[in-house]
Design a protein around this motif. Structure first.
Motif, PDB file in Angstrom:
ATOM      1  N   LEU A  28       0.818  -1.208   0.000  1.00 30.81           N
ATOM      2  CA  LEU A  28       0.000   0.000   0.000  1.00 30.81           C
ATOM      3  C   LEU A  28       0.857   1.266   0.000  1.00 30.81           C
ATOM      4  O   LEU A  28       0.520   2.263  -0.644  1.00 30.81           O
ATOM      5  N   ASN A  29       1.995   1.227   0.710  1.00 33.89           N
ATOM      6  CA  ASN A  29       2.830   2.418   0.883  1.00 33.89           C
ATOM      7  C   ASN A  29       4.073   2.443   0.004  1.00 33.89           C
ATOM      8  O   ASN A  29       4.887   3.369   0.118  1.00 33.89           O
ATOM      9  N   ALA A  30       4.253   1.449  -0.867  1.00 36.47           N
ATOM     10  CA  ALA A  30       5.509   1.328  -1.615  1.00 36.47           C
ATOM     11  C   ALA A  30       5.826   2.566  -2.449  1.00 36.47           C
ATOM     12  O   ALA A  30       6.999   2.921  -2.631  1.00 36.47           O
ATOM     13  N   TYR A  31       4.806   3.246  -2.947  1.00 39.40           N
ATOM     14  CA  TYR A  31       5.055   4.386  -3.835  1.00 39.40           C
ATOM     15  C   TYR A  31       5.778   5.528  -3.127  1.00 39.40           C
ATOM     16  O   TYR A  31       6.421   6.358  -3.775  1.00 39.40           O
ATOM     17  N   PHE A  32       5.695   5.552  -1.781  1.00 37.53           N
ATOM     18  CA  PHE A  32       6.416   6.600  -1.056  1.00 37.53           C
ATOM     19  C   PHE A  32       7.929   6.465  -1.233  1.00 37.53           C
ATOM     20  O   PHE A  32       8.657   7.452  -1.095  1.00 37.53           O
ATOM     21  N   PRO A  35      13.645   6.347   5.524  1.00 33.46           N
ATOM     22  CA  PRO A  35      14.974   5.720   5.560  1.00 33.46           C
ATOM     23  C   PRO A  35      15.364   4.987   4.292  1.00 33.46           C
ATOM     24  O   PRO A  35      16.501   5.124   3.822  1.00 33.46           O
ATOM     25  N   LEU A  36      14.453   4.204   3.719  1.00 27.31           N
ATOM     26  CA  LEU A  36      14.833   3.433   2.538  1.00 27.31           C
ATOM     27  C   LEU A  36      15.219   4.326   1.356  1.00 27.31           C
ATOM     28  O   LEU A  36      16.234   4.077   0.693  1.00 27.31           O
ATOM     29  N   PRO A  37      14.455   5.388   1.057  1.00 22.52           N
ATOM     30  CA  PRO A  37      14.909   6.283  -0.015  1.00 22.52           C
ATOM     31  C   PRO A  37      16.245   6.958   0.293  1.00 22.52           C
ATOM     32  O   PRO A  37      17.069   7.138  -0.614  1.00 22.52           O
ATOM     33  N   LEU A  38      16.467   7.329   1.555  1.00 25.59           N
ATOM     34  CA  LEU A  38      17.736   7.964   1.897  1.00 25.59           C
ATOM     35  C   LEU A  38      18.904   7.004   1.703  1.00 25.59           C
ATOM     36  O   LEU A  38      19.986   7.403   1.261  1.00 25.59           O
ATOM     37  N   VAL A  39      18.688   5.739   2.039  1.00 24.35           N
ATOM     38  CA  VAL A  39      19.733   4.735   1.807  1.00 24.35           C
ATOM     39  C   VAL A  39      19.985   4.570   0.311  1.00 24.35           C
ATOM     40  O   VAL A  39      21.139   4.514  -0.146  1.00 24.35           O
ATOM     41  N   LEU A  96      22.155   9.498   4.748  1.00 23.69           N
ATOM     42  CA  LEU A  96      22.152   8.068   5.032  1.00 23.69           C
ATOM     43  C   LEU A  96      22.076   7.821   6.532  1.00 23.69           C
ATOM     44  O   LEU A  96      21.320   6.955   6.998  1.00 23.69           O
ATOM     45  N   VAL A  97      22.866   8.566   7.310  1.00 20.55           N
ATOM     46  CA  VAL A  97      22.826   8.430   8.768  1.00 20.55           C
ATOM     47  C   VAL A  97      21.416   8.699   9.283  1.00 20.55           C
ATOM     48  O   VAL A  97      20.875   7.948  10.109  1.00 20.55           O
ATOM     49  N   VAL A  98      20.813   9.776   8.784  1.00 22.48           N
ATOM     50  CA  VAL A  98      19.441  10.094   9.176  1.00 22.48           C
ATOM     51  C   VAL A  98      18.506   8.948   8.800  1.00 22.48           C
ATOM     52  O   VAL A  98      17.660   8.516   9.592  1.00 22.48           O
ATOM     53  N   GLY A  99      18.676   8.422   7.586  1.00 20.41           N
ATOM     54  CA  GLY A  99      17.803   7.354   7.121  1.00 20.41           C
ATOM     55  C   GLY A  99      17.903   6.096   7.949  1.00 20.41           C
ATOM     56  O   GLY A  99      16.888   5.457   8.268  1.00 20.41           O
TER      57      GLY A  99
END
Length: 477
Positions: free
Chosen positions: A10-14, A155-159, A330-333
């Motif tokens: 449901l949230n993958a598009y984020f 976090p995942l996008p930041l990584v 990345l650290v934030v993520g």
């Protein structure tokens, strides 16, 4: 586990939406503006770019959400808008690659136009996407669903950006970075399109009055930011070069007052324009948006100005600053990754309201640590605290918001809440950018001072978010 899997779909598009913003805002746009305008004007021109693009988002996102509330297609209410917006995004991203070959203010003008178009297309998808949780998730499970949303949104996008797109930009491979961004956007869209929406049976007329109210809301919010920014620009024009310490205190105080006014007064007036009589019936909603805008103005603009911050504070040249900037993200993520799901569970079991207050305190503490040293690991330590606070905030604040929106109007209300999502970048960049330029031009012996001051202003906004959270009524389940 099946429930978590459903929330992931449901949230993958984020993932795609945030990868888009975290590629453009802290990496691509600052570098292109710097290339077109030079260091002496980059702050103000970057602020103008962010203001008009993000005010476009403030109007388009709730409009798209409201349209999707009433759409009666075979695919459901939300998914057709997600598909359309993504296809338009791909065209805008491709053209930004072409703009990167241009020079001077001609290139800046094309960048401005394309960024505004990108804000239209991405928010055609973003507004309806936000309504999927209140559409499909029972209220007693929305804390966990919001935690999964925050996990995929931050976090995942930041990584992804830190390990793929950031190094590409830092090494001068902009077109490869834009191609990678496009692939991530398409893949995340494809997963969310698997969400099983049911076709609504009833038909509702389009509320033209509410569309006009959204236009009035956007106008009011834009005027509040323009007015606050005009006060800062007027002060810069009429105040001669003064002793450095006096300038820091004077423009620091002016900056926090201007940002605070745009956030509190601007949001309250704008939501009153958008909701009319409904505003008095749901006062908690407007204070929830103020809380969200204050926190996100701090967090978003620390990311948005990170490249300039590292250039001035630690002396990294041009594109090379993209590497430490992406590593800080990345650290934030990673810290968001570690905190967001526990925070979502806590928001279901205890109080999302208290978590919102705690996150503001933790983020303000992290800002102090981040600014206390020029040693890279100390800066990253401050980012750890800000990242942990951001994870807690995203889960708790969104869970609180989904509980106070009006049933049946989720797309419209959560689209209006984009005053915080889009407004955060506009408030910080438009008001803060000229302040940074003032110090760059007048105090070259202190090359980092303008951006250090900005980070201090952004940190103080975490405290403002606490004051707003105290005005949000606790929602009992």
């Amino acid at each position: 586990m099946r429930r978590i899997a459903n929330y992931l779909v449901l949230n993958a598009y984020f993932v795609g939406l945030t990868t888009l913003s975290q590629t453009m805002t802290p990496l691509v746009l600052p570098l292109l503006v710097q290339r077109f305008a030079g260091e002496g004007a980059q702050g103000a021109l970057y602020g103008n770019l962010r203001l008009w693009g993000l005010m476009t988002a403030v109007l388009v996102q709730p409009t798209a959400g409201m349209l999707s509330d009433r759409y009666r297609g075979r695919w459901g209410r939300r998914r057709p808008f997600i598909l359309l917006g993504t296809l338009l995004d791909l065209g805008c991203i491709a053209f930004i690659g072409r703009i990167a070959t241009m020079d001077g203010m001609h290139g800046y003008a094309w960048l401005m136009a394309t960024f505004i178009a990108l804000m239209v297309s991405s928010n055609i998808a973003h507004g309806p996407q936000q309504a999927l949780i209140p559409d499909l998730v029972p209220q007693e499970e929305r804390g966990m669903a919001s935690g999964v949303k925050a996990l995929l949104e931050v976090p995942l996008p930041l990584v992804l950006v830190a390990f793929t797109i950031g190094p590409m930009v830092g090494n001068g491979h902009l077109h490869a970075a834009l191609l990678t961004l496009s692939l991530i956007l398409v893949a995340s869209m494809g997963v969310t399109l698997l969400t099983p929406e049911q076709r609504p049976s009833e038909s509702m007329p389009f509320p033209w009055e509410r569309l006009f109210r959204l236009a009035a809301m956007t106008t009011a919010f834009t005027i509040s930011i323009l007015g606050s920014g005009a006060l800062i620009k007027t002060a810069i024009r009429i105040v001669p070069k003064i002793e450095f310490t006096h300038a820091l205190w004077g423009f620091g105080l002016a900056g926090i007052l201007a940002m605070g006014a745009a956030i509190t007064v601007g949001v309250r007036l704008s939501i009153r324009a958008a909701l009319g009589a409904e505003h008095s019936e749901n006062n908690a909603f407007s204070w929830w948006v103020v809380n969200r805008l204050a926190f996100l103005t701090g967090a978003t603009n620390m990311a948005g100005f990170a490249l300039y911050f590292f250039q001035g504070r630690l002396g990294f040249p041009s594109e090379k600053a993209a590497l430490p900037a992406s590593r800080m993200l990345l650290v934030v993520g990673v810290c968001v990754l570690l905190t967001v799901l526990p925070a979502g569970r806590m928001a279901d079991r205890w109080s999302s309201h208290r978590l919102m207050i705690f996150s503001g305190l933790l983020a303000a503490s992290g800002s102090v640590v981040l600014l206390s040293s020029t040693v890279l690991w100390v800066i990253y330590l401050g980012a750890v605290l800000v990242g942990a606070a951001t994870g807690i905030f995203y889960a708790a604040n969104w869970a609180q918001g989904t509980r106070i929106v009006q049933p049946g109007e989720e797309g419209r209300y959560l689209g209006i809440a984009n005053l915080a999502g889009a407004g955060a970048g506009a408030v910080g960049a438009y008001i803060g950018g000229p302040i940074a330029d003032y110090f760059t031009q007048n105090y070259p012996e202190h090359p980092a001072s303008g951006y250090v001051l900005l980070f201090g202003l952004f940190g103080s906004l975490f405290l403002l978010s606490i004051l707003a959270a105290l005005r949000v009524e606790v929602v009992r389940r």
